[in-house]
Every structure is written in C-alpha cells, then in structure tokens.
Design a protein around this motif. Sequence first.
Motif, PDB file in Angstrom:
ATOM      1  N   PRO A  50       0.816  -1.218   0.000  1.00 21.85           N
ATOM      2  CA  PRO A  50       0.000   0.000   0.000  1.00 21.85           C
ATOM      3  C   PRO A  50       0.852   1.272   0.000  1.00 21.85           C
ATOM      4  O   PRO A  50       1.793   1.413   0.777  1.00 21.85           O
ATOM      5  CB  PRO A  50      -0.778  -0.122   1.311  1.00 21.85           C
ATOM      6  N   TRP A  51       0.486   2.199  -0.855  1.00 24.53           N
ATOM      7  CA  TRP A  51       1.167   3.492  -0.924  1.00 24.53           C
ATOM      8  C   TRP A  51       0.286   4.635  -0.411  1.00 24.53           C
ATOM      9  O   TRP A  51       0.770   5.543   0.252  1.00 24.53           O
ATOM     10  CB  TRP A  51       1.574   3.785  -2.367  1.00 24.53           C
ATOM     11  N   GLU A  52      -1.001   4.591  -0.772  1.00 23.56           N
ATOM     12  CA  GLU A  52      -1.913   5.686  -0.421  1.00 23.56           C
ATOM     13  C   GLU A  52      -3.183   5.099   0.186  1.00 23.56           C
ATOM     14  O   GLU A  52      -3.852   4.270  -0.438  1.00 23.56           O
ATOM     15  CB  GLU A  52      -2.252   6.515  -1.660  1.00 23.56           C
ATOM     16  N   ALA A  53      -3.513   5.529   1.382  1.00 24.58           N
ATOM     17  CA  ALA A  53      -4.599   4.901   2.140  1.00 24.58           C
ATOM     18  C   ALA A  53      -5.947   4.989   1.439  1.00 24.58           C
ATOM     19  O   ALA A  53      -6.742   4.043   1.492  1.00 24.58           O
ATOM     20  CB  ALA A  53      -4.692   5.541   3.526  1.00 24.58           C
ATOM     21  N   PRO A  87      -7.467   3.895  -4.974  1.00 28.97           N
ATOM     22  CA  PRO A  87      -7.755   2.520  -5.433  1.00 28.97           C
ATOM     23  C   PRO A  87      -6.543   1.626  -5.231  1.00 28.97           C
ATOM     24  O   PRO A  87      -5.403   2.060  -5.434  1.00 28.97           O
ATOM     25  CB  PRO A  87      -8.060   2.714  -6.926  1.00 28.97           C
ATOM     26  N   SER A  88      -6.772   0.393  -4.844  1.00 28.66           N
ATOM     27  CA  SER A  88      -5.717  -0.587  -4.540  1.00 28.66           C
ATOM     28  C   SER A  88      -4.635   0.003  -3.639  1.00 28.66           C
ATOM     29  O   SER A  88      -3.471  -0.372  -3.708  1.00 28.66           O
ATOM     30  CB  SER A  88      -5.102  -1.164  -5.830  1.00 28.66           C
ATOM     31  N   TYR A  89      -5.076   0.937  -2.759  1.00 23.22           N
ATOM     32  CA  TYR A  89      -4.157   1.598  -1.822  1.00 23.22           C
ATOM     33  C   TYR A  89      -2.951   2.205  -2.538  1.00 23.22           C
ATOM     34  O   TYR A  89      -1.833   2.219  -2.010  1.00 23.22           O
ATOM     35  CB  TYR A  89      -3.697   0.632  -0.731  1.00 23.22           C
ATOM     36  N   GLY A  90      -3.182   2.719  -3.765  1.00 18.77           N
ATOM     37  CA  GLY A  90      -2.119   3.379  -4.498  1.00 18.77           C
ATOM     38  C   GLY A  90      -1.180   2.445  -5.222  1.00 18.77           C
ATOM     39  O   GLY A  90      -0.228   2.909  -5.868  1.00 18.77           O
ATOM     40  N   PHE A  91      -1.438   1.135  -5.138  1.00 21.35           N
ATOM     41  CA  PHE A  91      -0.606   0.185  -5.880  1.00 21.35           C
ATOM     42  C   PHE A  91      -0.698   0.465  -7.378  1.00 21.35           C
ATOM     43  O   PHE A  91       0.286   0.403  -8.109  1.00 21.35           O
ATOM     44  CB  PHE A  91      -1.055  -1.241  -5.553  1.00 21.35           C
ATOM     45  N   ALA A 120      -7.729  -3.108  -9.274  1.00 23.74           N
ATOM     46  CA  ALA A 120      -7.218  -4.444  -9.594  1.00 23.74           C
ATOM     47  C   ALA A 120      -5.943  -4.743  -8.815  1.00 23.74           C
ATOM     48  O   ALA A 120      -5.082  -3.879  -8.636  1.00 23.74           O
ATOM     49  CB  ALA A 120      -6.954  -4.558 -11.088  1.00 23.74           C
ATOM     50  N   SER A 121      -5.847  -5.988  -8.372  1.00 23.64           N
ATOM     51  CA  SER A 121      -4.675  -6.443  -7.619  1.00 23.64           C
ATOM     52  C   SER A 121      -4.585  -7.952  -7.799  1.00 23.64           C
ATOM     53  O   SER A 121      -5.555  -8.666  -7.541  1.00 23.64           O
ATOM     54  CB  SER A 121      -4.830  -6.091  -6.135  1.00 23.64           C
ATOM     55  N   TRP A 122      -3.447  -8.442  -8.257  1.00 25.28           N
ATOM     56  CA  TRP A 122      -3.351  -9.861  -8.631  1.00 25.28           C
ATOM     57  C   TRP A 122      -3.555 -10.792  -7.443  1.00 25.28           C
ATOM     58  O   TRP A 122      -3.959 -11.941  -7.621  1.00 25.28           O
ATOM     59  CB  TRP A 122      -2.030 -10.148  -9.331  1.00 25.28           C
ATOM     60  N   LEU A 123      -3.282 -10.335  -6.230  1.00 21.64           N
ATOM     61  CA  LEU A 123      -3.697 -11.013  -5.006  1.00 21.64           C
ATOM     62  C   LEU A 123      -4.530 -10.022  -4.194  1.00 21.64           C
ATOM     63  O   LEU A 123      -4.237  -8.823  -4.196  1.00 21.64           O
ATOM     64  CB  LEU A 123      -2.485 -11.451  -4.182  1.00 21.64           C
ATOM     65  N   PRO A 124      -5.550 -10.482  -3.486  1.00 18.74           N
ATOM     66  CA  PRO A 124      -6.398  -9.541  -2.744  1.00 18.74           C
ATOM     67  C   PRO A 124      -5.650  -8.888  -1.590  1.00 18.74           C
ATOM     68  O   PRO A 124      -4.918  -9.544  -0.848  1.00 18.74           O
ATOM     69  CB  PRO A 124      -7.541 -10.431  -2.231  1.00 18.74           C
ATOM     70  N   GLN A 125      -5.836  -7.573  -1.464  1.00 12.95           N
ATOM     71  CA  GLN A 125      -5.205  -6.816  -0.385  1.00 12.95           C
ATOM     72  C   GLN A 125      -6.131  -6.783   0.829  1.00 12.95           C
ATOM     73  O   GLN A 125      -7.325  -6.541   0.697  1.00 12.95           O
ATOM     74  CB  GLN A 125      -4.901  -5.390  -0.844  1.00 12.95           C
ATOM     75  N   PRO A 126      -5.600  -7.003   2.024  1.00 11.30           N
ATOM     76  CA  PRO A 126      -6.449  -6.973   3.217  1.00 11.30           C
ATOM     77  C   PRO A 126      -7.065  -5.593   3.451  1.00 11.30           C
ATOM     78  O   PRO A 126      -6.488  -4.567   3.079  1.00 11.30           O
ATOM     79  CB  PRO A 126      -5.478  -7.328   4.352  1.00 11.30           C
ATOM     80  N   ALA A 127      -8.209  -5.580   4.094  1.00  9.95           N
ATOM     81  CA  ALA A 127      -8.891  -4.320   4.387  1.00  9.95           C
ATOM     82  C   ALA A 127      -8.090  -3.439   5.333  1.00  9.95           C
ATOM     83  O   ALA A 127      -8.291  -2.219   5.378  1.00  9.95           O
ATOM     84  CB  ALA A 127     -10.269  -4.618   4.981  1.00  9.95           C
TER      85      ALA A 127
END
Length: 543
Positions: free
Chosen positions: A424-427, A430-434, A439-446
């Motif tokens: 994560p880059w930005e809270a 989208p996708s925490y700034g990734f 979209a994210s190839w693996l799901p990011q935790p909440a």
Amino acid sequence: MPSRTDNWWRSAVIYQIYPRSFADSNGDGMGDLPGITARLSDLRHLGVDAVWLSPFYPSPQHDAGYDVADYRAVDPLFGDLGDADKMISEAHALGLKVIIDLVPNHTSNEHAWFTAALAAGPGSPEREAYIFRDGRGPDGSEPPNDWHSVFGGPAWERVPDGQWYLHLFDVSQPDLNWGSGKVRAEFEAILRFWLDRGVDGFRVDVAHGLIKDATLADWQYAGVILGGLAPEGAPPPPMWDQDGVHEVYQRWRTVLDEYPGERILVAEAWVQPAERLARYVRPDEMHQAFNFEYLDAPWSADPLRRIIGSTMAANAAVGAPTTWVLSNHDVVRHATRLGYPVGEPRRHGIGAGDPQPDAGLGLRRARAATLQMLGLPGSAYLYQGEELGLPEATEIPDEFRQDPAWERSGHAERGRDGCRVPIPWEADAPSYGFGPSDASWLPQPATWAEYALDRQRDVAGSTYELYRSALRLRAGHGLGAGALTWVDTPADVLAYRNGDLLVLTNYGTAPAELPLNARVQLSSEPLAADGRVPQDVTVWARV
C-alpha cells in the motif's frame, strides 16, 4: 582489469522489489517496470543504496516468474527491454545500484531449449542441457530415484517417450545439467547481456543447487530447502551444496571483474554450517551470501548472539562481509513471524484457519529486530513493505492462492502468497495506491490502509520513519563498514558496540539498564520513564 571502486557492496542496504507487487502503472493489477521507475525516488528518500528485482523475464508464471522462458527479454506483463533500460538509468541517476535475479538451476518447460529436448528424444544433444534419465523397474515406469520436489510430490516427471526429467521445484521447472558446456557458456552470455545494459549485479537463485551428485543416489528425505537442508542425522543431500558448484561461480566472477564499478554476485544459498556458506564468498567467487541462519533464529538473546558471532567469524575468515536479512518473498514476513510464541517452528505460509499471530507483539519485535540488524557490520537487505511494518496477509481465501507449493503439497502448505500481496502506498486510493485501478493480482487486506506510506511519512514514531532514521544514522556512523564488539549483559539482553554506537536489545521481562553515559540516538519503542529499556525493544545509543 578495471580499477576497483569503494567496495560499495560490503556495507550497502539493498531493497528487494517484487515486481508484480510493488507498483502497477497501467491498472491491470500487476506491478510493472514503469511502476517501479516511478517509485524509485521514494526508495531514495527512504535511504537505501541499491535495489534488487525479482524476475521480470518472459515466463508462463507457474512460479511467479522463477520459471524463465527467455533470459534476455522482459515479460509483457512487466513492460519491455526499453522499460528495463529506463528503470536502470533512472536508478543510477538517483544514486541507486540495480541488482537483478538470475535463475540458473532450472528453466521453464516452455524455454526453447526444453521444447527442443522433448522433440529431439532420448540420447540427443538437446537433452544434455537437462537431466533426463531412464526410469527404474523392468519397464522404466518408476522414477530414476526417490528424490522429492521442494514444492511437494516426486522430483521426476515422465515424458511420452518414457524418459524422466528432474525438477527439484515445480514440474514446469526442469533442472538444467550444469555438466554441460553449452549450459555454462549460455549463462556467461546471459551475464554479459545484462552487464552490458548496466546492471550492477545478480542475485543468484538456488545458488547451492546447480550441481547434483553424479550418482543421483537415493535420498529418502523430503525436499526441504527453506529452513534447513536435511533432517538432523540425515546424510548430506546429494542435490544441494555440492563442491563442484564453486567452479561455476569462480568463472562468473572473472566475467564480472571485466566490468567497471564492482558488479556483484549474491548467493541465495540455504547452506549450513556457516563455514560451508562462507565458501561461496571466497575472494574469487561471490561477493555476498544471505545469512538465512540469522533469519531463522528464534527471538532469544543466546541463539542470536551465537549465530551473529559464528557467521561473522566464518565470513571474516575468507575476507567477506556478512549479509543480513529478516524477510523476503519466500518467507513469512518478520512482523508476523515474530508474533508467535518463541521456539515454535517457522511456518511456511499462514491461512485463515491457522493459529493467528499477536500482531502488536509481532510488530514490536520486528521493529526491535530491524534496529538490531541494521546496527550490525556488513550489508543488509530489506523486503518491500517491511519499512511500513507490513504483516503477512494471513487470511487470503484459498481460491486465490497461486504458489505452486499449495497444490503440489496437497493443500498442506499454504505457501508464500501471504508475503507477496501488493503493497500500500496511499490509504484512500484505489488498490491503496498500488495502481490506478482497484485491480490487484492477489487480494489486499482491508487493514492495508493503516500501513500506507502516506499515513506514515513524516509521522513521528511510525515504522517508516523508524527505518528512515535508522538508515540515516547507519550511514552517518559508518555502521556497515564498522566492527562488532560484544558487551557483557544479563542473559536475556544482547548488546554490542559498533564504533561509538551501542546497540542493545532486551528480550527479558525485566527492564534493561543503559550505561550512565549513554546518549540515546534511536529506540524501536519509547523507553521507560526512568530511561531503562523495556522488553522487546532495541536502542541505539552513543557511548
């Protein structure tokens, strides 16, 4: 021979980038080289000296790129060779060295050499590039020996003409035959291809695995590689750490020494004892070898003191620095690993149904462990996201798992996906700034938002600012090029001096005393009101 520079690699702090999970420039959910290039200035701000990129070569991605189909190109998932050139150029402009992964133990089964070997048939020159053998039993229907794959199951696969090929990892990763002059010449050419493009070195995957015992003798034990090579009392494994591997690296060293700027070789070698590992970093071989015994150590003063001392002594005997590491793309992140009771075996992946760590305790110990590591002489590696205090993603739904260890172990091993989730880059992005999309190839935790860089930068006491301060002080005090002197302490305290800096870690329940003249420079957590060091805290102090 070009003139040498300043031995930058002896004290460097090197940041591992896992390309698919670092930064996505186009919103497809997969990190890429343009994304990396756009974020390099953030790594310069953090204070590291170099980056190491996991594979970005063309690959069917059965093992996240460690199944390489072409060593001289870039997988379209990540960009192209032009993007690689831009990334290397931008890194150098920022003062960062660039190390790339090299995977010489095996190729993809879609590599042109392997498809040619299958087509050519038994006894052909093409098959000499790999380890093909006839099977055992009257009809050859049994594998040539009883070796197991590291990912579970047998290490041999039968092909339609009846022969078998060796794959110490996934079935899609046939092992190369390093007795072949063709294989050796090809990899020297690959080295030169990337050296000519400006890379500063290579991290060598499975560096201890290239040469197999010529007899291919049976070895009934499981194919363990991460966290111990053989069960206690077992004979030396015939597929790991064979003496002949050193001839390969001696030759590679001569290739690298032809280039200016001290290009380096880094061994991923799960080898014990320390004296065996030190053979990889003799003056005419590699420059660094990861200290996995340190990574594997329990959170306890005595074993850590012993491991630090023994590994530094073994490396000093061959004139090499010790290379410290706590996390990487193959192990549970140390902010999670250290949240379990001391002495438990290291887990190879964690799922939602498994015992969960104490997250607060894990992060507290991880911060202390990092300060202890960064105070040591030698080089150190950081894994992307650890500067954010990022934990393992322990609740990935099983249907999203992609590590081949999950399927090949019959779902007994959760695998390594939990440490590979995009960072994560930005809270609030989208996708925490990734990337620019969700979209994210693996799901990011909440919970990823609370770890995002923009929530931590310039925030006193944050894990990110702890890392920044440590890296700044490490450089200012010359700790990487320093020397360690042990300090007598109570049994549950570990302390050493490196130059004018005292590094003290308290593992015990009783607060630890600092010397009266100590001037605290940095602490992993606040000290007690009376100035003593609480449990699971590391302090740097001038004395």
